[in-house]
Design a protein around this motif. Structure first.
Motif, mmCIF file in Angstrom:
data_model
loop_
_atom_site.group_PDB
_atom_site.id
_atom_site.type_symbol
_atom_site.label_atom_id
_atom_site.label_comp_id
_atom_site.label_asym_id
_atom_site.label_seq_id
_atom_site.Cartn_x
_atom_site.Cartn_y
_atom_site.Cartn_z
ATOM 1 N N THR A 33 9.808 1.351 -15.057
ATOM 2 C CA THR A 33 9.049 1.676 -13.837
ATOM 3 C C THR A 33 7.683 2.267 -14.196
ATOM 4 O O THR A 33 6.696 2.011 -13.504
ATOM 5 C CB THR A 33 9.832 2.660 -12.937
ATOM 6 O OG1 THR A 33 10.159 3.831 -13.682
ATOM 7 C CG2 THR A 33 11.110 2.028 -12.416
ATOM 8 N N GLN A 34 7.614 3.011 -15.280
ATOM 9 C CA GLN A 34 6.313 3.546 -15.724
ATOM 10 C C GLN A 34 5.388 2.410 -16.158
ATOM 11 O O GLN A 34 4.191 2.423 -15.867
ATOM 12 C CB GLN A 34 6.525 4.548 -16.862
ATOM 13 C CG GLN A 34 7.188 5.845 -16.399
ATOM 14 C CD GLN A 34 7.657 6.718 -17.555
ATOM 15 O OE1 GLN A 34 7.293 6.502 -18.707
ATOM 16 N NE2 GLN A 34 8.485 7.710 -17.245
ATOM 17 N N HIS A 35 5.947 1.396 -16.832
ATOM 18 C CA HIS A 35 5.142 0.241 -17.238
ATOM 19 C C HIS A 35 4.628 -0.516 -16.013
ATOM 20 O O HIS A 35 3.494 -1.008 -16.009
ATOM 21 C CB HIS A 35 5.959 -0.706 -18.118
ATOM 22 C CG HIS A 35 6.447 -0.090 -19.392
ATOM 23 N ND1 HIS A 35 5.684 0.802 -20.137
ATOM 24 C CD2 HIS A 35 7.617 -0.234 -20.069
ATOM 25 C CE1 HIS A 35 6.376 1.174 -21.205
ATOM 26 N NE2 HIS A 35 7.544 0.575 -21.181
ATOM 27 N N PHE A 47 8.309 0.378 -6.404
ATOM 28 C CA PHE A 47 7.278 0.208 -7.428
ATOM 29 C C PHE A 47 6.648 -1.168 -7.270
ATOM 30 O O PHE A 47 7.341 -2.142 -6.976
ATOM 31 C CB PHE A 47 7.882 0.336 -8.840
ATOM 32 C CG PHE A 47 8.368 1.712 -9.161
ATOM 33 C CD1 PHE A 47 7.527 2.644 -9.759
ATOM 34 C CD2 PHE A 47 9.660 2.089 -8.837
ATOM 35 C CE1 PHE A 47 7.979 3.927 -10.040
ATOM 36 C CE2 PHE A 47 10.118 3.373 -9.106
ATOM 37 C CZ PHE A 47 9.267 4.286 -9.714
ATOM 38 N N THR A 91 13.061 4.567 -4.834
ATOM 39 C CA THR A 91 11.595 4.577 -4.912
ATOM 40 C C THR A 91 11.115 3.148 -5.109
ATOM 41 O O THR A 91 11.716 2.387 -5.873
ATOM 42 C CB THR A 91 11.121 5.418 -6.126
ATOM 43 O OG1 THR A 91 11.803 6.676 -6.117
ATOM 44 C CG2 THR A 91 9.614 5.656 -6.077
ATOM 45 N N GLU A 140 13.893 3.786 -16.476
ATOM 46 C CA GLU A 140 12.844 4.793 -16.256
ATOM 47 C C GLU A 140 11.534 4.353 -16.905
ATOM 48 O O GLU A 140 10.461 4.396 -16.291
ATOM 49 C CB GLU A 140 13.307 6.131 -16.849
ATOM 50 C CG GLU A 140 12.466 7.328 -16.440
ATOM 51 C CD GLU A 140 12.398 7.530 -14.937
ATOM 52 O OE1 GLU A 140 11.272 7.733 -14.445
ATOM 53 O OE2 GLU A 140 13.431 7.461 -14.262
ATOM 54 N N ALA A 141 11.616 3.899 -18.163
ATOM 55 C CA ALA A 141 10.418 3.442 -18.875
ATOM 56 C C ALA A 141 9.814 2.216 -18.189
ATOM 57 O O ALA A 141 8.591 2.102 -18.060
ATOM 58 C CB ALA A 141 10.769 3.111 -20.325
ATOM 59 N N ARG A 194 13.698 1.129 -7.463
ATOM 60 C CA ARG A 194 14.571 1.879 -8.370
ATOM 61 C C ARG A 194 15.561 2.658 -7.509
ATOM 62 O O ARG A 194 15.165 3.535 -6.734
ATOM 63 C CB ARG A 194 13.772 2.844 -9.260
ATOM 64 C CG ARG A 194 14.697 3.533 -10.297
ATOM 65 C CD ARG A 194 13.965 4.601 -11.076
ATOM 66 N NE ARG A 194 13.538 5.680 -10.198
ATOM 67 C CZ ARG A 194 12.525 6.512 -10.448
ATOM 68 N NH1 ARG A 194 11.812 6.371 -11.547
ATOM 69 N NH2 ARG A 194 12.215 7.473 -9.603
ATOM 70 N N GLU A 254 11.241 -3.951 -22.654
ATOM 71 C CA GLU A 254 12.436 -3.229 -22.181
ATOM 72 C C GLU A 254 13.538 -4.236 -21.812
ATOM 73 O O GLU A 254 14.728 -3.990 -22.048
ATOM 74 C CB GLU A 254 12.109 -2.349 -20.965
ATOM 75 C CG GLU A 254 11.002 -1.326 -21.169
ATOM 76 C CD GLU A 254 11.325 -0.219 -22.172
ATOM 77 O OE1 GLU A 254 12.513 -0.056 -22.539
ATOM 78 O OE2 GLU A 254 10.374 0.477 -22.589
ATOM 79 N N GLU A 285 3.975 0.763 -13.030
ATOM 80 C CA GLU A 285 2.899 1.562 -12.436
ATOM 81 C C GLU A 285 1.601 1.404 -13.224
ATOM 82 O O GLU A 285 0.509 1.444 -12.663
ATOM 83 C CB GLU A 285 3.314 3.033 -12.362
ATOM 84 C CG GLU A 285 4.364 3.292 -11.302
ATOM 85 C CD GLU A 285 4.540 4.765 -11.003
ATOM 86 O OE1 GLU A 285 4.934 5.502 -11.925
ATOM 87 O OE2 GLU A 285 4.285 5.176 -9.859
ATOM 88 N N ALA A 286 1.732 1.211 -14.547
ATOM 89 C CA ALA A 286 0.550 1.030 -15.404
ATOM 90 C C ALA A 286 0.076 -0.422 -15.427
ATOM 91 O O ALA A 286 -0.943 -0.739 -16.049
ATOM 92 C CB ALA A 286 0.881 1.490 -16.820
#
Length: 396
Positions: free
Chosen positions: A284-286, A198, A196, A281-282, A187, A298, A288-289
């Motif tokens: 990258t959270q997915h 991921f 960053t 942003e969303a 990102r 997305e 990580e999960a």
């Protein structure tokens, strides 16, 4: 890595110049999500992929620059490295521009020899030009012990594209080629250049590109128009919110509050960019999960925004995304790049890659009478030296 390509480059260098070169590999890139956000100070999510260009480069002890495009069977020669200027040989300009930019930074670039060859599909939106620039910039930095860091090399390569190739590209392509990590997406904040990594599990999903084979003439003029439309939106918002210096700073609530003033067109352009930044942003959270299905949603939303609000898609790209949505084992799909043609990027479960390619190809053939070209890629490390032992051993 294609050791046969590296071998071909090494062998041609040896035959032509008869001394040991430095071998360098520079990858192309994909952008998983975050389109048309870069020039709006936003976020992108690129990765280096295993389509690549190999270079054999050496200092020849003189003043002459000798370039060999192995794939084209063409050569270019410049007698005096101290007198570089743009040439009429298009492919040579990407390399000459790099040498010129290094000189502008105070690096004395003497005569050098370079042979290069690659397998990055041209015109597929995988940034073959950035790979060419970054590979040579890295090689010359190593050979001349210039000590430039990777971000400086990215700027050298970007400026080379601006000044010698005449393309006003953002920094993403060069950045991704140099900063790539195996199994990681990046990102990048296009304003601060903070970044960053991921994790991206290439065992869980393959990246498959479907090339529409279409290059609409609208692309460059519409690209410039979109930039202007975004700038108009920012100028209007600034009158009410002085802190909004780019769409990166804007919120949907602010846009809604001034929708009438903005007008429907500018509102939709700006809303797309604000929403796309939120999608990065969303996404990258997915990652990580470990939730590829959510990541894929997305991507579909990104395509819908590019199609309906930013209006840079085309019927061929829309058909490819619809066909992907109907195929089993597909997590997500969207158009990738400036628009009006080029590729879609698809995340596909490994065991479903062959059926996916077959089904989407059949739809494309039926709808347009065109044979679909596809590329499977995995995420790899960025620009780096290649050990001669690896190349020599593959020749045994």
């Amino acid at each position: 890595m294609s050791t046969t390509l590296a071998q071909a480059v090494y062998s041609e260098f040896q035959q032509r110049f008869a001394y040991e070169p430095l071998l360098v590999r520079a990858p192309g890139r994909v952008n998983l999500i975050g389109e048309h956000t870069d020039y709006n100070g936003g976020f992108v999510l690129p990765a280096a992929v295993d389509k690549e260009i190999f270079f054999a480069v050496g200092l020849n002890g003189g003043t002459t620059i000798r370039l060999v495009a192995h794939d084209l069977g063409e050569t270019f020669e410049l007698a005096d490295a101290a007198a570089i200027s743009p040439s009429t040989t298009d492919w040579a300009n990407y390399l000459l521009g790099v040498a010129a930019q290094l000189q502008q930074r105070g690096v004395a670039v003497p005569g050098f020899d370079c042979v290069f060859s690659g397998n990055i599909p041209i015109g597929a939106g995988m940034s073959s030009s950035a790979a060419v620039e970054c590979g040579l910039a890295f090689a010359l930095d190593q050979l001349l012990h210039a000590g430039l860091d990777k971000m400086a090399l990215a700027h050298v390569a970007q400026k080379a594209e601006h000044t010698y190739a005449g393309v006003q590209s953002g920094i993403m392509d060069q950045f991704a080629s140099l900063f790539g990590h195996e199994g990681q997406v990046i990102r990048l904040d296009c304003r601060s250049l903070d970044y960053t990594y991921f994790p991206f599990d290439t065992q869980a999903a393959r990246i498959v590109l479907c090339n529409s084979g279409v290059k609409h003439s609208l692309a460059s003029s519409e690209y410039n128009t979109r930039r202007q439309e975004c700038e108009r939106g920012v100028a209007l918002l600034q009158q009410h919110y002085p802190d909004v210096t780019s769409l990166r700073d804007a919120t949907l609530a602010q846009l809604e509050a001034h929708r009438a003033e903005l007008g429907d067109l500018i509102f939709r352009r700006c809303a797309y960019v604000v929403q796309e930044n939120a999608r990065v942003e969303a996404a990258t959270q997915h990652l990580e999960a470990g939730d590829l299905a959510a990541f894929g949603q997305e991507m579909y939303a990104s395509h819908a925004g590019l199609r309906d609000d930013y209006e840079v898609s085309c019927v061929e790209l829309d058909v490819l995304v619809e066909a992907a949505q109907a195929a089993p084992g597909v997590f997500g799909a969207r158009m990738m790049g400036g628009g009006f043609g080029g590729c879609t990027i698809n995340l596909v479960a490994p065991e479903q890659v062959e059926p996916f390619i077959a089904s989407v190809s059949a739809v494309y053939q039926q709808r347009f009478g065109l044979t679909l070209e596809t590329y499977q890629t995995t995420i790899v490390a960025g620009v780096g030296a290649v050990s001669q032992e690896l190349v020599m051993s593959s020749d045994q």
